[in-house]
Scaffold this motif. Structure first.
Motif, PDB file in Angstrom:
ATOM      1  N   HIS A   1      33.738  42.523  37.540  1.00 46.31           N
ATOM      2  CA  HIS A   1      34.298  41.717  36.459  1.00 46.31           C
ATOM      3  C   HIS A   1      34.858  42.624  35.351  1.00 46.31           C
ATOM      4  O   HIS A   1      35.954  42.375  34.838  1.00 46.31           O
ATOM      5  N   LEU A   2      34.124  43.670  34.986  1.00 51.45           N
ATOM      6  CA  LEU A   2      34.611  44.604  33.971  1.00 51.45           C
ATOM      7  C   LEU A   2      35.900  45.291  34.426  1.00 51.45           C
ATOM      8  O   LEU A   2      36.826  45.481  33.634  1.00 51.45           O
ATOM      9  N   ALA A   3      35.959  45.665  35.695  1.00 45.51           N
ATOM     10  CA  ALA A   3      37.162  46.305  36.231  1.00 45.51           C
ATOM     11  C   ALA A   3      38.347  45.336  36.176  1.00 45.51           C
ATOM     12  O   ALA A   3      39.465  45.730  35.828  1.00 45.51           O
ATOM     13  N   ASP A   4      38.097  44.067  36.508  1.00 41.74           N
ATOM     14  CA  ASP A   4      39.171  43.067  36.446  1.00 41.74           C
ATOM     15  C   ASP A   4      39.663  42.883  35.013  1.00 41.74           C
ATOM     16  O   ASP A   4      40.868  42.754  34.769  1.00 41.74           O
ATOM     17  N   LEU A   5      38.735  42.852  34.056  1.00 39.98           N
ATOM     18  CA  LEU A   5      39.125  42.723  32.652  1.00 39.98           C
ATOM     19  C   LEU A   5      39.972  43.907  32.199  1.00 39.98           C
ATOM     20  O   LEU A   5      40.965  43.747  31.483  1.00 39.98           O
ATOM     21  N   GLU A   6      39.562  45.108  32.610  1.00 44.96           N
ATOM     22  CA  GLU A   6      40.308  46.313  32.232  1.00 44.96           C
ATOM     23  C   GLU A   6      41.711  46.292  32.837  1.00 44.96           C
ATOM     24  O   GLU A   6      42.696  46.625  32.171  1.00 44.96           O
ATOM     25  N   LEU A   7      41.816  45.877  34.089  1.00 47.03           N
ATOM     26  CA  LEU A   7      43.118  45.800  34.747  1.00 47.03           C
ATOM     27  C   LEU A   7      44.000  44.763  34.071  1.00 47.03           C
ATOM     28  O   LEU A   7      45.190  44.995  33.829  1.00 47.03           O
ATOM     29  N   SER A   8      43.426  43.626  33.745  1.00 44.96           N
ATOM     30  CA  SER A   8      44.176  42.569  33.059  1.00 44.96           C
ATOM     31  C   SER A   8      44.682  43.050  31.699  1.00 44.96           C
ATOM     32  O   SER A   8      45.840  42.810  31.338  1.00 44.96           O
ATOM     33  N   ALA A   9      43.836  43.733  30.952  1.00 49.45           N
ATOM     34  CA  ALA A   9      44.233  44.249  29.643  1.00 49.45           C
ATOM     35  C   ALA A   9      45.363  45.267  29.784  1.00 49.45           C
ATOM     36  O   ALA A   9      46.297  45.297  28.983  1.00 49.45           O
ATOM     37  N   HIS A  10      45.287  46.086  30.814  1.00 51.15           N
ATOM     38  CA  HIS A  10      46.333  47.089  31.054  1.00 51.15           C
ATOM     39  C   HIS A  10      47.684  46.409  31.282  1.00 51.15           C
ATOM     40  O   HIS A  10      48.702  46.794  30.693  1.00 51.15           O
ATOM     41  N   PHE A  11      47.708  45.375  32.143  1.00 46.01           N
ATOM     42  CA  PHE A  11      48.964  44.692  32.427  1.00 46.01           C
ATOM     43  C   PHE A  11      49.469  43.928  31.215  1.00 46.01           C
ATOM     44  O   PHE A  11      50.679  43.843  30.997  1.00 46.01           O
TER      45      PHE A  11
ATOM     46  N   GLU B   1      24.660  42.769  39.759  1.00 43.03           N
ATOM     47  CA  GLU B   1      25.163  43.900  38.988  1.00 43.03           C
ATOM     48  C   GLU B   1      26.518  44.358  39.524  1.00 43.03           C
ATOM     49  O   GLU B   1      27.416  44.715  38.755  1.00 43.03           O
ATOM     50  N   ALA B   2      26.700  44.306  40.840  1.00 42.20           N
ATOM     51  CA  ALA B   2      27.992  44.661  41.443  1.00 42.20           C
ATOM     52  C   ALA B   2      29.080  43.703  40.957  1.00 42.20           C
ATOM     53  O   ALA B   2      30.197  44.128  40.634  1.00 42.20           O
TER      54      ALA B   2
ATOM     55  N   LEU C   1      34.583  51.899  37.403  1.00 41.43           N
ATOM     56  CA  LEU C   1      33.913  50.604  37.409  1.00 41.43           C
ATOM     57  C   LEU C   1      33.823  50.043  38.826  1.00 41.43           C
ATOM     58  O   LEU C   1      32.790  49.502  39.230  1.00 41.43           O
ATOM     59  N   ARG C   2      34.892  50.183  39.593  1.00 46.98           N
ATOM     60  CA  ARG C   2      34.871  49.725  40.992  1.00 46.98           C
ATOM     61  C   ARG C   2      33.856  50.533  41.803  1.00 46.98           C
ATOM     62  O   ARG C   2      33.157  49.984  42.660  1.00 46.98           O
ATOM     63  N   ALA C   3      33.760  51.825  41.527  1.00 45.97           N
ATOM     64  CA  ALA C   3      32.802  52.667  42.237  1.00 45.97           C
ATOM     65  C   ALA C   3      31.369  52.239  41.934  1.00 45.97           C
ATOM     66  O   ALA C   3      30.507  52.246  42.826  1.00 45.97           O
ATOM     67  N   MET C   4      31.104  51.860  40.693  1.00 46.22           N
ATOM     68  CA  MET C   4      29.757  51.392  40.334  1.00 46.22           C
ATOM     69  C   MET C   4      29.418  50.108  41.096  1.00 46.22           C
ATOM     70  O   MET C   4      28.296  49.945  41.592  1.00 46.22           O
ATOM     71  N   GLY C   5      30.375  49.195  41.199  1.00 46.37           N
ATOM     72  CA  GLY C   5      30.158  47.963  41.953  1.00 46.37           C
ATOM     73  C   GLY C   5      29.881  48.257  43.418  1.00 46.37           C
ATOM     74  O   GLY C   5      28.989  47.668  44.029  1.00 46.37           O
TER      75      GLY C   5
END
Length: 75
Positions: free
Chosen positions: A34-44, A28-29, A4-8
Motif C-alpha cells: 500500500h505504501l509503495a502504491d501511494l508513493e507511485l501515485s504521488a510520483h505520477f 504487513e506485506a 517498499l516492494r522488497a519489504m512486502g
C-alpha cells in the motif's frame, strides 16, 4: 518505491515459513505494498502536474538575436 516492494516480498516469504505469524506477516506485506502504491501515485501526480504547468506556459522560441552579446575584435 523499490525498497517498499522488497519489504512486502520479504514479509510474504517469511509468512510461507512461519505458520504461527502467517496472517500478521501477510497483513504487513499488504501494508508495504500500500505504501509503495501511494508513493507511485504521488510520483505520477507530480509528473502530471509538471507537464500540465509546461503546457499552460507558452515557451519562448529563441532566435539568432537572442544569442547574447558578441565580441568584435579589431584586426
Amino acid at each position: 518505491m523499490q525498497r517498499l516492494r522488497a519489504m512486502g516480498s520479504l514479509c510474504r516469504q517469511q509468512a510461507a515459513y512461519n505458520s504461527m505469524n502467517k496472517w500478521k506477516l501477510l497483513a504487513e506485506a499488504e501494508y508495504w505494498d500500500h505504501l509503495a502504491d501511494l508513493e507511485l501515485s504521488a510520483h505520477f501526480q507530480r509528473c502530471n502536474a509538471n507537464s500540465a504547468d509546461e503546457k499552460e506556459r507558452p515557451q519562448a522560441i529563441p532566435t539568432a538575436n537572442d544569442a547574447g552579446p558578441k565580441t568584435i575584435s579589431a584586426a
